[in-house]
Design a protein around this motif. Structure first.
Motif, PDB file in Angstrom:
ATOM      1  N   ASP A  99       0.689  -1.221   0.053  1.00  0.00           N
ATOM      2  CA  ASP A  99       0.194  -0.113  -0.256  1.00  0.00           C
ATOM      3  C   ASP A  99       0.998   1.271  -0.053  1.00  0.00           C
ATOM      4  O   ASP A  99       0.311   2.377  -0.441  1.00  0.00           O
ATOM      5  CB  ASP A  99      -0.921   0.093   1.140  1.00  0.00           C
ATOM      6  N   SER A 103      -0.475   4.962  -4.881  1.00  0.00           N
ATOM      7  CA  SER A 103      -1.255   5.807  -5.917  1.00  0.00           C
ATOM      8  C   SER A 103      -0.285   6.001  -7.152  1.00  0.00           C
ATOM      9  O   SER A 103      -0.501   6.420  -8.144  1.00  0.00           O
ATOM     10  CB  SER A 103      -1.524   6.957  -5.322  1.00  0.00           C
ATOM     11  N   CYS A 151      -7.229  -1.199  -4.612  1.00  0.00           N
ATOM     12  CA  CYS A 151      -6.439  -0.548  -3.447  1.00  0.00           C
ATOM     13  C   CYS A 151      -5.846   0.786  -4.196  1.00  0.00           C
ATOM     14  O   CYS A 151      -5.865   1.998  -3.498  1.00  0.00           O
ATOM     15  CB  CYS A 151      -5.472  -1.313  -2.790  1.00  0.00           C
ATOM     16  N   LYS A 155      -7.026   4.591  -3.171  1.00  0.00           N
ATOM     17  CA  LYS A 155      -5.931   5.717  -2.770  1.00  0.00           C
ATOM     18  C   LYS A 155      -6.212   6.996  -3.527  1.00  0.00           C
ATOM     19  O   LYS A 155      -6.225   8.043  -2.986  1.00  0.00           O
ATOM     20  CB  LYS A 155      -4.542   5.217  -2.889  1.00  0.00           C
TER      21      LYS A 155
END
Length: 250
Positions: A99, A103, A151, A155
């Protein structure tokens, strides 16, 4: 950056790569006596490996290698752990790395993200102590893990939400703006974002100013207009990417 020109947009930090028809190879080596210094094809910034083409392929390789190391060590002590403690350990040591700054991977093809998804699949099987090639979608559903692509999308939506609410840095607020029609329309109250200019809104663009409005406007109206950030958007992505048997309240 072979076969490409780099264009900097004045007043912004966006970088646009324009393929060049003819671009000579530049030799940036420096000779100091018997020593020759050559430029590196990648650089590390805040633990993210950035390559010259911004494909982030080297960063994906580095993250995958690090996660495999931790999965290997957790697997060695798995017989002494409960499923819940294994899940906490995997989330802290593996998922946190998947994570981190994910982005930046927005807009990459699924083939590029696949190594990270394989890591998440292996982590889910490890939590339940299941053999390789076990079906992972029910496992991810039961422990509420979004797929890696989802995910990344979440984001990006968080960044868009923060830009609209004024809680993000100045740059996203300048590039991500609410949609304001020229005259009073019903769409003004639907929480849409202003689309980017046509010259940048290509289907292959990875700019945040392009992807964030596109993904945000694809959300249902009841999700775009909520005041709270986390639960409605996250639940919507769970319903979209995981099993329909998932409960609506997490």
């Amino acid at each position: 950056m072979d076969n490409h020109h780099l264009k900097l947009n004045p007043g912004k930090t966006e970088m646009i790569f324009i393929p060049a028809k003819t671009s000579p190879h530049l030799d940036l080596s420096i000779s100091l006596g018997d020593t020759t210094l050559t430029p590196s094809s990648s650089a590390r910034n805040l633990s993210v490996v950035m390559d010259s083409r911004l494909s982030l392929s080297e960063n994906i390789v580095a993250v995958t290698r690090s996660c495999r190391f931790f999965l290997y060590n957790i697997r060695r002590i798995r017989p002494f752990l409960t499923p819940y403690s294994t899940q906490l350990l995997v989330q802290a040591m593996v998922l946190s790395r998947l994570d981190y700054c994910n982005s930046l991977l927005a807009g990459l093809p699924a083939s590029a993200i696949r190594p990270l998804q394989l890591i998440q699949n292996a982590a889910a099987r490890l939590v339940f102590n299941l053999p390789k090639y076990s079906h992972v979608t029910p496992l991810r559903t039961s422990i509420h893990w979004l797929p890696v692509m989802a995910c990344i999308k979440f984001k990006t939506l968080v960044l868009a939400f923060q830009a609209v609410k004024g809680s993000s840095p100045a740059y996203p607020q300048k590039t991500i703006r609410p949609y304001t029609p020229a005259r009073p329309l019903r769409s003004a109250s639907t929480g849409r974002l202003a689309p980017p200019p046509l010259r940048t809104s290509t289907s292959r663009s990875r700019l945040l100013s392009v992807l964030a409005p596109r993904w945000w406007n694809e959300l249902p109206v009841e999700v775009r207009t909520v005041i709270s950030l986390h639960l409605p958007k996250l639940t919507h992505l769970f319903k979209q990417h995981l099993s329909p048997s998932l409960p609506t309240s997490l």
